[in-house]
Design an enzyme around this catalytic site. Structure first.
Site, PDB file in Angstrom:
ATOM      1  N   CYS A 180       0.811  -1.215   0.000  1.00 48.84           N
ATOM      2  CA  CYS A 180       0.000   0.000   0.000  1.00 48.84           C
ATOM      3  C   CYS A 180       0.846   1.267   0.000  1.00 48.84           C
ATOM      4  CB  CYS A 180      -0.925   0.030   1.218  1.00 48.84           C
ATOM      5  SG  CYS A 180      -1.992   1.479   1.260  1.00 48.84           S
ATOM      6  N   GLU A 240      -4.740   3.928 -10.964  1.00 49.96           N
ATOM      7  CA  GLU A 240      -5.400   2.622 -10.839  1.00 49.96           C
ATOM      8  C   GLU A 240      -6.495   2.490 -11.909  1.00 49.96           C
ATOM      9  OE1 GLU A 240      -6.265   1.234  -6.718  1.00 49.96           O
ATOM     10  OE2 GLU A 240      -6.053   3.360  -6.290  1.00 49.96           O
TER      11      GLU A 240
HETATM   12  C1  HEM Z   1      -6.531   6.380   1.812  1.00 47.15           C
HETATM   13  C2  HEM Z   1      -6.172   6.215   0.559  1.00 47.15           C
HETATM   14  C3  HEM Z   1      -5.468   4.992   0.034  1.00 47.15           C
HETATM   15  C4  HEM Z   1      -4.805   4.968  -1.149  1.00 47.15           C
HETATM   16  C5  HEM Z   1      -4.635   6.134  -2.137  1.00 47.15           C
HETATM   17  C6  HEM Z   1      -4.287   3.629  -1.311  1.00 47.15           C
HETATM   18  C7  HEM Z   1      -3.587   3.211  -2.449  1.00 47.15           C
HETATM   19  C8  HEM Z   1      -3.310   1.889  -2.719  1.00 47.15           C
HETATM   20  C9  HEM Z   1      -2.908   1.395  -4.019  1.00 47.15           C
HETATM   21  C10 HEM Z   1      -2.739   2.250  -5.280  1.00 47.15           C
HETATM   22  C11 HEM Z   1      -2.710   0.067  -3.894  1.00 47.15           C
HETATM   23  C12 HEM Z   1      -2.271  -0.892  -5.009  1.00 47.15           C
HETATM   24  C13 HEM Z   1      -3.565  -1.413  -5.604  1.00 47.15           C
HETATM   25  C14 HEM Z   1      -3.367  -2.118  -6.928  1.00 47.15           C
HETATM   26  O1  HEM Z   1      -2.335  -1.862  -7.578  1.00 47.15           O
HETATM   27  O2  HEM Z   1      -4.252  -2.886  -7.305  1.00 47.15           O
HETATM   28  C15 HEM Z   1      -2.979  -0.288  -2.524  1.00 47.15           C
HETATM   29  C16 HEM Z   1      -2.865  -1.572  -2.012  1.00 47.15           C
HETATM   30  C17 HEM Z   1      -3.312  -1.933  -0.749  1.00 47.15           C
HETATM   31  N1  HEM Z   1      -3.864  -1.099   0.205  1.00 47.15           N
HETATM   32 FE1  HEM Z   1      -3.987   0.915   0.124  1.00 47.15          FE
HETATM   33  N2  HEM Z   1      -4.596   2.857  -0.220  1.00 47.15           N
HETATM   34  C18 HEM Z   1      -5.343   3.655   0.621  1.00 47.15           C
HETATM   35  C19 HEM Z   1      -5.931   3.239   1.811  1.00 47.15           C
HETATM   36  C20 HEM Z   1      -5.907   1.936   2.303  1.00 47.15           C
HETATM   37  C21 HEM Z   1      -6.645   1.486   3.469  1.00 47.15           C
HETATM   38  C22 HEM Z   1      -7.593   2.355   4.291  1.00 47.15           C
HETATM   39  C23 HEM Z   1      -6.333   0.176   3.652  1.00 47.15           C
HETATM   40  C24 HEM Z   1      -6.792  -0.789   4.715  1.00 47.15           C
HETATM   41  C25 HEM Z   1      -7.272  -0.406   5.903  1.00 47.15           C
HETATM   42  C26 HEM Z   1      -5.402  -0.194   2.588  1.00 47.15           C
HETATM   43  C27 HEM Z   1      -4.850  -1.459   2.440  1.00 47.15           C
HETATM   44  C28 HEM Z   1      -4.204  -1.883   1.281  1.00 47.15           C
HETATM   45  C29 HEM Z   1      -3.834  -3.271   1.030  1.00 47.15           C
HETATM   46  C30 HEM Z   1      -4.029  -4.452   1.985  1.00 47.15           C
HETATM   47  C31 HEM Z   1      -3.267  -3.306  -0.255  1.00 47.15           C
HETATM   48  C32 HEM Z   1      -2.717  -4.556  -0.995  1.00 47.15           C
HETATM   49  C33 HEM Z   1      -3.878  -5.267  -1.651  1.00 47.15           C
HETATM   50  C34 HEM Z   1      -3.473  -6.619  -2.225  1.00 47.15           C
HETATM   51  O3  HEM Z   1      -2.460  -7.191  -1.747  1.00 47.15           O
HETATM   52  O4  HEM Z   1      -4.166  -7.087  -3.156  1.00 47.15           O
HETATM   53  N3  HEM Z   1      -5.152   0.891   1.793  1.00 47.15           N
HETATM   54  N4  HEM Z   1      -3.342   0.837  -1.816  1.00 47.15           N
HETATM   55  N1  LIG Z   2      -7.165   2.760  -3.710  1.00 53.15           N
HETATM   56  C1  LIG Z   2      -7.349   1.559  -3.451  1.00 53.15           C
HETATM   57  N2  LIG Z   2      -6.926   0.614  -4.337  1.00 53.15           N
HETATM   58  C2  LIG Z   2      -6.746  -0.733  -4.093  1.00 53.15           C
HETATM   59  C3  LIG Z   2      -6.202  -1.184  -2.885  1.00 53.15           C
HETATM   60  C4  LIG Z   2      -6.039  -2.561  -2.682  1.00 53.15           C
HETATM   61  C5  LIG Z   2      -6.361  -3.469  -3.677  1.00 53.15           C
HETATM   62  C6  LIG Z   2      -6.888  -3.003  -4.869  1.00 53.15           C
HETATM   63  C7  LIG Z   2      -7.277  -3.984  -5.938  1.00 53.15           C
HETATM   64  N3  LIG Z   2      -6.079  -4.653  -6.414  1.00 53.15           N
HETATM   65  C8  LIG Z   2      -6.385  -5.681  -7.387  1.00 53.15           C
HETATM   66  C9  LIG Z   2      -6.375  -5.039  -8.748  1.00 53.15           C
HETATM   67  C10 LIG Z   2      -6.826  -6.001  -9.797  1.00 53.15           C
HETATM   68  C11 LIG Z   2      -5.592  -6.364 -10.573  1.00 53.15           C
HETATM   69  C12 LIG Z   2      -4.504  -5.469 -10.131  1.00 53.15           C
HETATM   70  N4  LIG Z   2      -5.044  -4.598  -9.098  1.00 53.15           N
HETATM   71  C13 LIG Z   2      -7.084  -1.652  -5.093  1.00 53.15           C
HETATM   72  C14 LIG Z   2      -7.995   1.124  -2.199  1.00 53.15           C
HETATM   73  C15 LIG Z   2      -8.935   0.146  -1.982  1.00 53.15           C
HETATM   74  C16 LIG Z   2      -9.303   0.043  -0.624  1.00 53.15           C
HETATM   75  C17 LIG Z   2      -8.632   0.921   0.179  1.00 53.15           C
HETATM   76  S1  LIG Z   2      -7.594   1.863  -0.738  1.00 53.15           S
END
Ligand code: HEM
Ligand SMILES: N=C(Nc1cccc(CNC[C@@H]2CCCN2)c1)c1cccs1
Length: 365
Positions: A66, A245
């Site tokens: 994240c 995204e």
């Molecule tokens: C507040 C604004 C937030 C932004 C801009 C942000 C941004 C992102 C982005 C861009 C990703 C990569 C997603 C992808 O490439 O698919 C990500 C992943 C992630 N975020 Fe954040 N996030 C935010 C808040 C949060 C919150 C509130 C949580 C949980 C309480 C969180 C938990 C995670 C987790 C667990 C991942 C990895 C997901 C996976 O492994 O599939 N994020 N975040």
């Molecule tokens: N901005 C966000 N984006 C986000 C975060 C975690 C996971 C994802 C989804 N990831 C899976 C996708 C699908 C293929 C590659 N990315 C999006 C947030 C989602 C929830 C909190 S922040």
């Protein structure tokens, strides 16, 4: 896996760290004695409201993929551990989207997590089959897909249960709620709970003809929250979108909406050779359109430069707090313009710290 008995060591590690970081909670020893007794007697233990809330914030802080972790302390935690029926769960999910600022009058999006009942060792648990609370359908029509190809299997499964969408490219999928001992229940999200943004371009008038739109609130609903050995398999969380995204993945991936050839064509670019960088020029305009449209609609969104700078601040804050930041370079670096963001030019400590979020074991059909 979430139905194994609680590991007392994991409970102790969490409680010690939680009480160390929050002196106002008082001494940890008395709490540890109670928790050890609960685990010995029942195989699990129940988090206090403070432990649940801070544990969820720690899980976000430990999420190594994240980029948005600077504001980890501001997470709004909704304790929904008492909810039992599918109807209760659905109405609380609708409430989550409204609390997140995704309602119709919304736009001021804030990070919210709803934490439903913990998995009891050896017991079945309630689950949501959707990967996010808001997703668009993907309809397979002889070889092609109308809508989001990533949702084609899920859409077919929903149609198998009798759901019928309009058949357009941005139909919102129903929520599929399964509670133990009952068949899965499908629920349509009310329009009042789903804020969407029409995507147009600041200079290209023709862009509106593409008929693009996207929803305001990204809310992940297929990850398990684990705190001190206790697993919460239903704990949907949202933040706001980083524009790339939508603009560099959801709209650009060849196996998603695959819009680069279309945008390049409409821009009149020379697509006969890769070296004209037509893909890159179309990609930038697609991302400008997303950011400009969200900002025009008053819906919170951030660009990948701003989010990268915030993450660098987070690294500094955590350094001052004496903590290492677990980070996965391959997810932290944005999918557009990586090298011109500061997060690209460094290495990270790859650690698997707890509390954290993990993909749910139950692969949804
Ligand atoms: C507040 C604004 C937030 C932004 C801009 C942000 C941004 C992102 C982005 C861009 C990703 C990569 C997603 C992808 O490439 O698919 C990500 C992943 C992630 N975020 Fe954040 N996030 C935010 C808040 C949060 C919150 C509130 C949580 C949980 C309480 C969180 C938990 C995670 C987790 C667990 C991942 C990895 C997901 C996976 O492994 O599939 N994020 N975040
Ligand atoms: N901005 C966000 N984006 C986000 C975060 C975690 C996971 C994802 C989804 N990831 C899976 C996708 C699908 C293929 C590659 N990315 C999006 C947030 C989602 C929830 C909190 S922040």
């Amino acid at each position: 896996d979430p139905i194994a008995p609680i590991d007392p060591g994991e409970a102790e590690d969490f409680l010690r760290q939680c009480y160390l970081e929050n002196p106002r909670l008082g001494p940890v020893e008395p709490r540890l004695a109670i928790v050890r007794a609960q685990i010995a007697a029942t195989g699990s233990y129940v988090h206090t409201t403070e432990e649940l809330s801070y544990g969820a914030k720690m899980a976000w802080r430990n999420s190594s993929r994240c980029i948005g972790r600077l504001y980890w302390r501001s997470l709004v935690v909704l304790d929904r551990r008492r909810a039992r029926t599918a109807d209760e769960i659905f109405s609380l999910l609708v409430h989550h989207l409204q609390a997140a600022g995704g309602g119709q009058e919304g736009g001021k999006i804030r990070p919210v997590i709803s934490i439903f009942a913990a998995a009891q060792p050896g017991q079945p648990y309630a689950k949501l089959w959707n990967e996010q609370l808001v997703r668009y359908a993907g309809y397979r029509r002889d070889g092609d897909v109308v809508g989001d190809p990533r949702q084609a299997d899920f859409t077919a499964a929903m149609e198998g249960f009798g759901w019928r969408g309009k058949g357009d490219a941005f139909d919102i999928l129903p929520l599929a709620v399964e509670v133990p001992g009952e068949p899965v229940r499908l629920y349509e999200l009310p329009e009042r709970a789903v804020l969407e943004v029409p995507v147009t371009h600041p200079e290209f008038g023709w862009f509106a003809e593409l008929g693009l739109r996207w929803h305001a609130v990204p809310a992940i609903s297929n990850m398990r929250l684990t705190i001190g050995g206790v697993n919460y398999p239903l704990a949907p969380f949202n933040g706001w979108y980083m524009g790339s995204e939508i603009g560099a993945r959801n709209f650009a991936d060849a196996d998603r909406y695959n819009l680069l050839p279309t945008v390049a064509e409409r821009m009149g670019l020379d697509t006969s050779s890769e070296s004209t960088l037509w893909r890159d020029r179309a990609l930038v305009e697609l991302n400008r359109a997303v950011l400009w449209s969200f900002e025009k609609a008053g819906v919170r969104i951030s660009d990948h430069h701003t989010e990268s700078q915030r993450f660098m601040s987070h690294l500094r804050n955590e350094e001052k707090a004496g903590r290492q930041v677990p980070a996965d370079w391959t997810w932290i670096v944005p999918p557009i313009s990586g090298g011109i963001t500061p997060v690209f030019h460094r290495y990270y400590a790859e650690m698997d710290l707890r509390p954290n979020f993990y993909p749910n074991e139950h692969a949804c059909p």
